[in-house]
Design an enzyme around this catalytic site. Structure first.
Site, PDB file in Angstrom:
ATOM      1  N   THR A 105      -5.938   8.309  -5.568  1.00  0.00           N
ATOM      2  CA  THR A 105      -5.877   8.277  -4.103  1.00  0.00           C
ATOM      3  C   THR A 105      -4.951   9.349  -3.546  1.00  0.00           C
ATOM      4  O   THR A 105      -5.277  10.019  -2.555  1.00  0.00           O
ATOM      5  CB  THR A 105      -5.420   6.893  -3.626  1.00  0.00           C
ATOM      6  OG1 THR A 105      -6.359   5.920  -4.089  1.00  0.00           O
ATOM      7  CG2 THR A 105      -5.351   6.834  -2.112  1.00  0.00           C
ATOM      8  N   GLU A 108       0.827  -1.210   0.000  1.00  0.00           N
ATOM      9  CA  GLU A 108       0.000   0.000   0.000  1.00  0.00           C
ATOM     10  C   GLU A 108       0.862   1.262   0.000  1.00  0.00           C
ATOM     11  O   GLU A 108       0.534   2.256  -0.647  1.00  0.00           O
ATOM     12  CB  GLU A 108      -0.920   0.013   1.226  1.00  0.00           C
ATOM     13  CG  GLU A 108      -2.101  -0.920   1.114  1.00  0.00           C
ATOM     14  CD  GLU A 108      -3.048  -0.503   0.003  1.00  0.00           C
ATOM     15  OE1 GLU A 108      -3.909   0.356   0.224  1.00  0.00           O
ATOM     16  OE2 GLU A 108      -2.902  -1.040  -1.112  1.00  0.00           O
TER      17      GLU A 108
END
Length: 331
Positions: free
Chosen positions: A205, A152
């Protein structure tokens, strides 16, 4: 997080010599809804669909290769040093002293990239669960979480766990703390369904995080704390009404909603058609609604997609209960 990785090294070192008996494995890992409206970076849950698949095979030559990626429109790197799946798997192998093992990876994207549904985390978790299975490592899946967070960190610049934890563990999770890492699996009411719609618009994001306020007023913080506590209480009490009342975000949603076309109109449509709650999935642009049954979730998905069609925006829709199983071997 380095301490968590060291713990895995201690517990899994025996697999460096055993290495299991499987030659290949095919794994599915689920999409996730992070934040869950009021729980920015601390709440998330897994759904049955969509998700990603990884096929992992042993090979004689040491090192990791990625031979195929499908469903990404050529957007993801085949270079194992730049792909979240291979990078997280390499971290895991290094931790157990098996960095010289030979692996080939196929990644099959079964969900949209940049959807706000944990696309990178589903791929990463599928890869980690595949190597765990291939090596016959029966340690607690929770031990894979620090490696998934490494993926991530590469994908979006921040190693948060509200996507990877539910993808790895299944169900509803609370990230109580990041230092030290403390993840709590929460119950959820039976019969609770999720309607998800992914509008065909781009909300990266990294950019979605940058627009969030760094400073907030105390009264807003108190409101948010109360809603998070109410949502967690509603999950434990199986109280769907309390869950619905608690899913309000006064901190992040007011800003991120500006990036999603007709967000408040979609909320109105969802609530008028029986939704318990409505909000942004992750950083968006996907939106989701909780419902008390599958038929209502299907109706809301249909209504939202029709509205987006009317304003000339394509979309994907999904209906699912909360996925309690997490990743699974499918071949």
């Amino acid at each position: 997080m380095s301490n968590d990785i060291q713990e895995v090294k201690k517990e899994s070192s025996s697999y460096a010599t055993g290495l299991g008996s499987l030659e290949s494995v095919h794994v599915f890992a689920p999409a996730t809804v992070a934040n869950v409206v009021c729980g920015f970076d601390v709440l998330g849950f897994a759904v049955n669909e969509p998700g990603d698949e990884v096929i992992m095979r042993r090979k004689d030559k040491p090192g990791i290769t990625i031979s195929k990626i499908t469903g990404d429109d050529g957007r993801l790197p085949l270079d194992p040093a730049k792909n979240t799946v291979s990078v997280s798997v390499q971290h895991y192998l290094d931790s157990i002293g098996s960095s010289d093992i030979g692996l080939d990876i196929e990644l099959h994207k079964k969900m949209p990239i940049g959807s706000g549904l944990g696309s990178s985390s589903a791929s990463t978790v599928a890869g980690l669960f595949a190597i765990k299975t291939l090596l016959g490592d029966d340690t607690d899946p929770m031990k894979l979480l620090p490696f998934a967070m490494k993926g991530e960190e590469m994908a979006c610049g921040h190693g948060h766990a509200d996507n990877v934890a539910p993808a790895l563990l299944g169900g509803f999770v609370l990230i109580r703390s990041y230092d030290p890492l403390d993840v709590v699996r929460l119950p959820s009411p039976k019969g609770l369904y999720c309607a998800i719609v992914f509008p065909d618009v781009d909300v990266p994001t990294r950019e979605a995080r940058q627009i969030i306020r760094n400073k907030i007023q105390m009264k807003d913080a108190v409101t948010q704390w109360g809603n998070i506590a109410g949502l967690v209480s509603g999950l434990f009490m199986q109280d769907v009404d309390l869950i619905g009342r608690s899913m309000q975000d006064v901190l992040v949603e007011p800003v991120r909603s500006m990036l999603i076309p007709d967000f408040y109109k979609m909320r109105e449509i969802a609530m008028e058609n029986g939704a318990v709650s409505f909000g942004i999935s992750g950083s968006g642009p996907s939106v989701f609604a909780f419902t008390r049954d599958e038929e209502t979730a299907k109706l809301i998905t249909q209504k939202l997609q029709q509205h987006l069609t009317n304003i000339k925006i394509g979309s994907n829709g999904y209906v699912s209960p909360i996925n309690d199983g997490g990743p699974k071997v499918i071949g």
